[in-house]
Design an enzyme around this catalytic site. Structure first.
Site, PDB file in Angstrom:
ATOM      1  N   THR A  59       0.981  -1.024   0.123  1.00  0.00           N
ATOM      2  CA  THR A  59      -0.553   0.130   0.365  1.00  0.00           C
ATOM      3  C   THR A  59       1.455   1.397  -0.267  1.00  0.00           C
ATOM      4  O   THR A  59       0.946   2.250  -1.118  1.00  0.00           O
ATOM      5  CB  THR A  59      -0.718   0.494   0.995  1.00  0.00           C
ATOM      6  OG1 THR A  59      -1.398  -1.232   1.307  1.00  0.00           O
ATOM      7  CG2 THR A  59      -1.591   1.365   1.594  1.00  0.00           C
ATOM      8  N   LYS A  86       7.404  11.425  21.394  1.00  0.00           N
ATOM      9  CA  LYS A  86       6.945  11.633  22.201  1.00  0.00           C
ATOM     10  C   LYS A  86       6.067  11.885  23.049  1.00  0.00           C
ATOM     11  O   LYS A  86       5.826  13.171  24.213  1.00  0.00           O
ATOM     12  CB  LYS A  86       7.812  13.189  22.708  1.00  0.00           C
ATOM     13  CG  LYS A  86       9.164  12.609  22.018  1.00  0.00           C
ATOM     14  CD  LYS A  86       9.641  14.165  21.004  1.00  0.00           C
ATOM     15  CE  LYS A  86      11.138  13.909  20.543  1.00  0.00           C
ATOM     16  NZ  LYS A  86      11.798  15.350  20.486  1.00  0.00           N
ATOM     17  N   ARG A 108      -2.835   5.501   7.206  1.00  0.00           N
ATOM     18  CA  ARG A 108      -3.150   3.779   7.798  1.00  0.00           C
ATOM     19  C   ARG A 108      -2.518   3.956   9.351  1.00  0.00           C
ATOM     20  O   ARG A 108      -2.092   4.732   9.869  1.00  0.00           O
ATOM     21  CB  ARG A 108      -1.782   2.964   7.789  1.00  0.00           C
ATOM     22  CG  ARG A 108      -2.378   1.466   8.047  1.00  0.00           C
ATOM     23  CD  ARG A 108      -1.373   0.567   7.566  1.00  0.00           C
ATOM     24  NE  ARG A 108      -2.144   0.377   6.453  1.00  0.00           N
ATOM     25  CZ  ARG A 108      -1.750  -0.804   5.431  1.00  0.00           C
ATOM     26  NH1 ARG A 108      -0.866  -1.729   5.610  1.00  0.00           N
ATOM     27  NH2 ARG A 108      -2.440  -1.145   4.297  1.00  0.00           N
TER      28      ARG A 108
END
Length: 311
Positions: A59, A86, A108
Site C-alpha cells: 500500500t 514523545k 494508515r
C-alpha cells in the site's frame, strides 16, 4: 463524477463513482504496462504525506509510485521516529503537517475511524489506507478492478470472502463496494469470525468452505491474523488450515475454475497453499491474481489521487 473530497471508505461511495475510478485506472494501467511509462504531471506542485502508523509494503509503496507518476512530491512519515513517540497527538501531527503546506494525507492507523476523524480537523484531502478493522477502500477498489478486468463485469458476479472477516478492513470495504457495483457477495469463516452485523450487510453466510467455493466465481482469501489462534477465536492454526485453507485438493473436489485473490501478505500453507498462491497459468482448477493485484494497486491509486487532488 460527484465531488469526492476524501476517500475514507466505500460505504457511501456511489456506483457511478466506483465505475469512473475503475475506468480511469484502466487507462492508467495501459500506460504502466508500456516500456517507459510517462504520464501527464496532473499533480505537479502537490505534496502528499504518507502517514503510516502500521507496517506496510504494497500500500505505501504503490501510493508513493502513483504519486510520483503524477508529478506529486511525497513525504514519508515514520511514527516510531516522530514526535508521536514523545506524546504528540494525531491531531497536532496533522495540523503541523498541514502548516508545512501538505496537500493531502494518506493515513494508515490502528484505530478504526482515524481517517474520518482527520477529515474533521483539516481542509486537505484524506485517503484511508486502512484504519483498524474498519475499512481499506483502495484495496477493495483494486480487487474490484482486478475482477472487472478478468470477467468483463462485476454485475452478477459471485465473490466469496474467506477468512477472518470479523477483523478485516479489506473484507468490509469489498462488501460495500462489490454490492454497490452489483455483485453478489458471500463470506466464509468459522462462527467466531463472523461479524455481528453480517445479516445486515446483505451477504450470503457460509461456514463450509467446499459449499462456499462451489457457489462462487472467485475467492478473496484474507490473511489470517496469527494472533487469533491464541486469542480465543480459533482452536489452532492447524485446525483452521484443515477446514478453511484453500488447497489444490479442495479445488479439485469441486472441479471448477476459481479465480483467487489475496490482499497480502500471505500466510503460506495456512489460509492458502503454495500451489494455489503461485498458480498464474493453467493447468489446474484455479488461477492466482496476487501479483496482478499489486500492479493494479498502482493504477487504482493513481486514479484516486487524480480524482481527489486534480480538481
Amino acid at each position: 463524477m460527484s465531488d469526492l473530497k476524501h476517500l475514507t471508505g466505500l460505504w457511501n461511495v456511489q456506483a457511478c463513482d466506483i465505475r469512473k475510478l475503475l475506468d480511469m485506472a484502466e487507462d492508467f494501467k495501459k500506460g504502466l504496462l508500456t516500456r517507459n511509462p510517462v504520464f501527464e504531471p496532473a499533480l505537479s506542485h502537490k505534496r502528499i504525506a504518507l502517514i503510516f502508523f502500521e507496517n506496510s509494503t504494497r500500500t505505501r509503496l504503490s501510493f508513493e509510485i502513483a504519486a510520483r507518476h503524477l508529478g506529486a512530491g511525497t513525504l514519508n512519515f515514520n511514527a516510531s521516529s516522530s514526535s508521536i513517540s514523545k506524546g504528540e497527538t494525531l491531531s497536532d501531527t496533522i495540523k503541523n503537517l498541514e502548516a508545512m503546506q501538505v496537500d493531502a494525507f494518506v493515513l494508515r492507523h490502528p484505530s478504526s475511524g482515524a481517517a474520518e476523524f482527520i477529515t474533521n480537523i483539516t481542509s486537505k484531502n484524506v485517503i484511508n489506507a486502512g484504519d483498524g478493522s474498519h475499512e481499506h477502500p483502495t484495496q477493495a477498489l483494486l480487487d474490484m478492478f482486478t475482477l472487472r478486468e478478468y470477467f468483463g463485469t462485476l454485475d452478477g458476479l459471485k465473490i466469496i470472502i474467506i477468512g477472518d472477516v470479523l477483523h478485516s478492513r479489506v473484507a468490509r470495504s469489498n462488501i460495500y463496494g462489490l454490492l454497490t457495483a452489483g455483485a453478489e457477495v458471500g463470506i466464509c469463516c468459522p462462527l467466531t469470525l463472523i461479524p455481528p452485523d453480517a445479516a445486515k450487510l446483505g451477504v450470503s453466510l457460509f461456514t463450509n468452505l467446499d459449499k462456499a467455493i462451489a457457489w462462487a466465481d472467485t475467492a478473496i482469501v484474507l490473511r489470517l491474523q496469527l494472533e487469533r489462534a491464541t486469542g480465543g477465536y480459533l482452536p489452532s492454526l492447524e485446525e483452521y488450515s484443515v477446514h478453511y485453507g484453500l488447497t489444490d485438493e479442495r479445488l479439485e473436489r469441486i472441479q471448477k475454475h476459481l479465480l483467487v485473490l489475496h490482499p497480502g501478505p500471505i500466510n503460506r500453507e495456512i489460509e492458502i497453499s503454495n500451489n494455489v498462491a503461485d498458480r498464474i497459468q493453467p493447468p489446474g482448477y484455479s488461477k492466482s491474481m496476487l501479483l496482478e493485484q499489486v500492479t493494479n494497486g498502482v493504477a487504482i491509486r493513481m486514479a484516486v489521487l487524480t480524482t481527489l487532488l486534480a480538481q
